[in-house]
Enzyme design. Structure first.
Site, PDB file in Angstrom:
ATOM      1  CD  GLU A  79      -1.038   2.242   2.004  1.00 14.98           C
ATOM      2  OE1 GLU A  79      -2.129   3.569   1.635  1.00 14.98           O
ATOM      3  OE2 GLU A  79      -0.532   2.229   2.748  1.00 14.98           O
ATOM      4  CB  CYS A 111      -4.587  -4.779   4.621  1.00 15.87           C
ATOM      5  SG  CYS A 111      -4.661  -3.154   4.566  1.00 15.87           S
ATOM      6  CG  HIS A 233      -6.137  -7.097   7.098  1.00 16.76           C
ATOM      7  ND1 HIS A 233      -4.767  -6.985   7.372  1.00 16.76           N
ATOM      8  CD2 HIS A 233      -6.678  -6.209   7.952  1.00 16.76           C
ATOM      9  CE1 HIS A 233      -4.136  -5.632   7.674  1.00 16.76           C
ATOM     10  NE2 HIS A 233      -5.839  -5.418   7.739  1.00 16.76           N
TER      11      HIS A 233
HETATM   12  N1  CAA Z   1      -9.621   0.543  28.491  1.00 15.74           N
HETATM   13  C1  CAA Z   1      -9.969  -0.148  27.749  1.00 15.74           C
HETATM   14  N2  CAA Z   1     -10.349  -0.112  26.652  1.00 15.74           N
HETATM   15  C2  CAA Z   1     -11.119   1.034  26.552  1.00 15.74           C
HETATM   16  C3  CAA Z   1     -10.632   1.780  27.133  1.00 15.74           C
HETATM   17  C4  CAA Z   1      -9.793   1.939  28.125  1.00 15.74           C
HETATM   18  N3  CAA Z   1      -9.574   2.851  28.877  1.00 15.74           N
HETATM   19  N4  CAA Z   1     -11.181   3.237  25.816  1.00 15.74           N
HETATM   20  C5  CAA Z   1     -11.556   2.517  24.951  1.00 15.74           C
HETATM   21  N5  CAA Z   1     -11.704   1.577  25.071  1.00 15.74           N
HETATM   22  C6  CAA Z   1     -12.081   0.622  23.927  1.00 15.74           C
HETATM   23  C7  CAA Z   1     -13.052   0.331  22.813  1.00 15.74           C
HETATM   24  O1  CAA Z   1     -14.463   0.046  24.159  1.00 15.74           O
HETATM   25  C8  CAA Z   1     -12.975  -0.228  22.300  1.00 15.74           C
HETATM   26  O2  CAA Z   1     -13.370  -1.400  21.995  1.00 15.74           O
HETATM   27  P1  CAA Z   1     -14.608  -2.137  21.555  1.00 15.74           P
HETATM   28  O3  CAA Z   1     -14.086  -1.471  20.200  1.00 15.74           O
HETATM   29  O4  CAA Z   1     -14.440  -3.645  22.293  1.00 15.74           O
HETATM   30  O5  CAA Z   1     -15.421  -1.318  21.804  1.00 15.74           O
HETATM   31  C9  CAA Z   1     -11.306   0.371  21.599  1.00 15.74           C
HETATM   32  O6  CAA Z   1     -11.105   0.452  22.487  1.00 15.74           O
HETATM   33  C10 CAA Z   1     -11.087   1.152  20.511  1.00 15.74           C
HETATM   34  O7  CAA Z   1     -11.914   2.701  21.264  1.00 15.74           O
HETATM   35  P2  CAA Z   1     -12.524   3.169  20.212  1.00 15.74           P
HETATM   36  O8  CAA Z   1     -14.238   2.530  19.746  1.00 15.74           O
HETATM   37  O9  CAA Z   1     -12.607   4.361  20.889  1.00 15.74           O
HETATM   38  O10 CAA Z   1     -11.678   3.785  19.186  1.00 15.74           O
HETATM   39  P3  CAA Z   1     -10.823   4.571  18.485  1.00 15.74           P
HETATM   40  O11 CAA Z   1     -10.619   6.053  18.854  1.00 15.74           O
HETATM   41  O12 CAA Z   1      -9.628   3.948  19.525  1.00 15.74           O
HETATM   42  O13 CAA Z   1     -10.250   3.718  16.842  1.00 15.74           O
HETATM   43  C11 CAA Z   1      -9.821   2.719  15.191  1.00 15.74           C
HETATM   44  C12 CAA Z   1     -10.168   2.864  16.301  1.00 15.74           C
HETATM   45  C13 CAA Z   1     -11.204   3.632  14.573  1.00 15.74           C
HETATM   46  C14 CAA Z   1     -11.007   1.338  14.533  1.00 15.74           C
HETATM   47  C15 CAA Z   1      -8.563   3.526  15.166  1.00 15.74           C
HETATM   48  O14 CAA Z   1      -7.406   2.728  15.137  1.00 15.74           O
HETATM   49  C16 CAA Z   1      -8.539   3.813  13.222  1.00 15.74           C
HETATM   50  O15 CAA Z   1      -8.738   4.325  12.870  1.00 15.74           O
HETATM   51  N6  CAA Z   1      -7.379   2.314  12.607  1.00 15.74           N
HETATM   52  C17 CAA Z   1      -7.320   2.851  11.598  1.00 15.74           C
HETATM   53  C18 CAA Z   1      -8.217   2.103  10.303  1.00 15.74           C
HETATM   54  C19 CAA Z   1      -8.265   0.146  10.695  1.00 15.74           C
HETATM   55  O16 CAA Z   1      -7.209  -0.444  11.293  1.00 15.74           O
HETATM   56  N7  CAA Z   1      -9.350   0.072  10.660  1.00 15.74           N
HETATM   57  C20 CAA Z   1      -9.037  -1.419  10.926  1.00 15.74           C
HETATM   58  C21 CAA Z   1     -10.091  -2.054   9.508  1.00 15.74           C
HETATM   59  S1  CAA Z   1      -9.294  -1.531   7.729  1.00 15.74           S
HETATM   60  C22 CAA Z   1      -8.219  -2.826   7.552  1.00 15.74           C
HETATM   61  O17 CAA Z   1      -8.630  -3.596   8.072  1.00 15.74           O
HETATM   62  C23 CAA Z   1      -7.510  -2.397   6.816  1.00 15.74           C
HETATM   63  C24 CAA Z   1      -5.978  -1.594   7.145  1.00 15.74           C
HETATM   64  O18 CAA Z   1      -5.368  -2.481   7.260  1.00 15.74           O
HETATM   65  C25 CAA Z   1      -6.100  -0.174   7.521  1.00 15.74           C
END
Ligand code: CAA
Length: 390
Positions: A79, A111, A233
């Site tokens: 990518e 990916c 993945h």
């Molecule tokens: N203690 C424990 N857990 C906590 C916490 C705390 N204090 N605060 C939050 N969490 C948990 C949340 O509950 C959540 O868990 P669940 O999903 O089980 O509900 C987890 O931590 C993540 O928190 P958020 O939902 O608030 O999300 P985030 O701000 O961390 O963002 C994301 C998550 C949007 C996926 C971000 O990491 C992102 O944009 N990542 C890039 C995109 C990505 O990886 N997408 C995956 C699919 S696309 C793909 O697969 C292709 C690729 O490789 C990119």
């Protein structure tokens, strides 16, 4: 004739950032990263490390002179390409001194592309059984400082040698793919970091898994009871864990569920310490499983779920071959321990350093310590790579 993975190698960059340090710097609860995303560390690539140096290092680790004579195709899936025209595979072909009458090219679909590369390699070896194909998935995942994706960044390459009578895994002819035109993660030519609809991307990942798995079961008649493990993945391991739970059949015995869960836990060990390596993440998961689960045995069937945003997904399976454990590296964790730990300030400086060419398009670089191949110079806009003497 069986065709599959005869050798598998891995490379990552020599620097690492601890996510508890990142959490502190970003004023985030460290458990959000360690429990919410199931991540611990991420590899950090300096400017002298790119998809070419990572790919060459991963392949150099596994190839003999005999392999280099037999390889007649080099496919690099990525990518994070370094040139809109010239394929990174051509640089790698040269750096590894592979015999000249080979086809070298790059493949892209976020990916997913390495899975397509494996499919093509399989077809090629079916037609030309003496051929060997080098498939490399190489990526540096960059989201940007302070973005939601930042904790999931990573850098690394997985190299796989595809041949007939493979010594690690033989592919089954059971691939089921799915394409859906969605904008969950994309990177236009003018952008150095991706645009991400984060939550939407996780929904697409999980729904692609559910629907492709249903179609796979329908077409093959196979069920989870036929598999010793499922590899996913791994954009970050927590999402894959949700995926595993989504496909776990309620009728499965507790023993089978425990086996799949345990094997899943072994498959995420490397990604937890390296981060997302986009095209290579699925295969890093496979490698982690094979190198950390001593109870796996020849004949065990492993399912693989590939997902590339945009989106293309595919499920396929492969069977372990007798003697597979002799082709693995059981010291991989110790090697990860040897990376240099960076402060958050040093990570920000290294990871986001940009090429700064003089008006004629020149710049000289000093390789980092512990690099095997490095970008050493850009001369009149041409990238020059070298094997670094140790
Ligand atoms: N203690 C424990 N857990 C906590 C916490 C705390 N204090 N605060 C939050 N969490 C948990 C949340 O509950 C959540 O868990 P669940 O999903 O089980 O509900 C987890 O931590 C993540 O928190 P958020 O939902 O608030 O999300 P985030 O701000 O961390 O963002 C994301 C998550 C949007 C996926 C971000 O990491 C992102 O944009 N990542 C890039 C995109 C990505 O990886 N997408 C995956 C699919 S696309 C793909 O697969 C292709 C690729 O490789 C990119």
């Amino acid at each position: 004739m069986t065709i599959g993975i005869d050798k598998i190698g891995f490379a990552t960059s020599p620097y690492v950032l601890r996510l508890e340090d990142l959490a502190t710097a970003r004023d985030t609860d460290p458990e959000k990263l360690s429990k919410g995303l199931l991540l611990k560390e991420q590899s950090v690539a300096p400017i002298t490390e790119d998809i070419v140096t990572l790919a060459a290092t991963a392949a150099d680790d596994i190839l003999t002179d005999e392999d280099k004579e037999a390889i007649d195709m080099v496919i690099l899936a990525t990518e994070s390409g370094i040139d809109q025209s010239k394929a990174a595979a051509v640089f790698v072909h040269g750096l590894l001194d592979i015999q000249p009458f080979a086809r070298s090219f790059e493949m892209k679909e976020a990916c997913y592309a390495a899975t397509a590369a494996l499919d093509y390699a399989k077809l090629h070896v079916e037609k030309f059984p003496q051929s060997k194909v080098l498939v490399i998935a190489s990526d540096i995942a960059k989201y940007g400082i302070g973005t939601p994706g930042e904790p999931t960044q990573g850098a690394g390459a997985v190299a796989m040698l595809i041949s007939h009578n493979p010594r690690i895994l033989s592919f089954n002819d059971d691939n089921v793919a799915q394409t859906r035109d969605v904008m969950d993660f994309w990177r236009p030519n003018y952008a150095t970091t991706p645009f991400v609809n984060g939550i939407y991307s996780t929904q697409q990942y999980l729904d692609s898994l559910k629907t492709t798995w249903a179609e796979y079961q329908k077409r093959t008649g196979l069920a989870l009871t036929d598999f010793a493990a499922v590899c996913f993945h791994l954009p970050y391991p927590k999402l894959a864990l949700k995926g595993l739970k989504k496909i776990l059949d309620k009728s499965l015995s507790e023993e089978k569920k425990d086996q799949l869960q345990y094997n899943f836990d072994q498959s995420i060990l490397y990604s937890q310490r390296v981060g997302n390596i986009y095209t290579g993440s699925l295969f890093l998961g496979l490698l982690s499983l094979l190198e950390n689960q001593p109870q796996l045995k020849a004949g065990d069937r492993i399912a693989l779920f590939s997902y590339g945003s945009g989106a293309v997904s595919e499920i396929f399976s492969a069977n372990l071959v007798p003697g597979f454990e002799q082709l693995l590296d059981h010291k991989r964790m110790e090697k990860l321990d040897q990376r240099t730990v960076l402060s958050v300030a040093d990570y920000e400086r290294l990871f986001y350093e940009e090429v700064d060419l003089d008006p004629s398009g020149n710049q000289v670089f000093e390789p980092a310590t512990h690099q095997t191949f490095a970008l050493t110079e850009i001369k009149e806009h041409q990238r020059t790579y070298q094997k670094v003497e140790k």
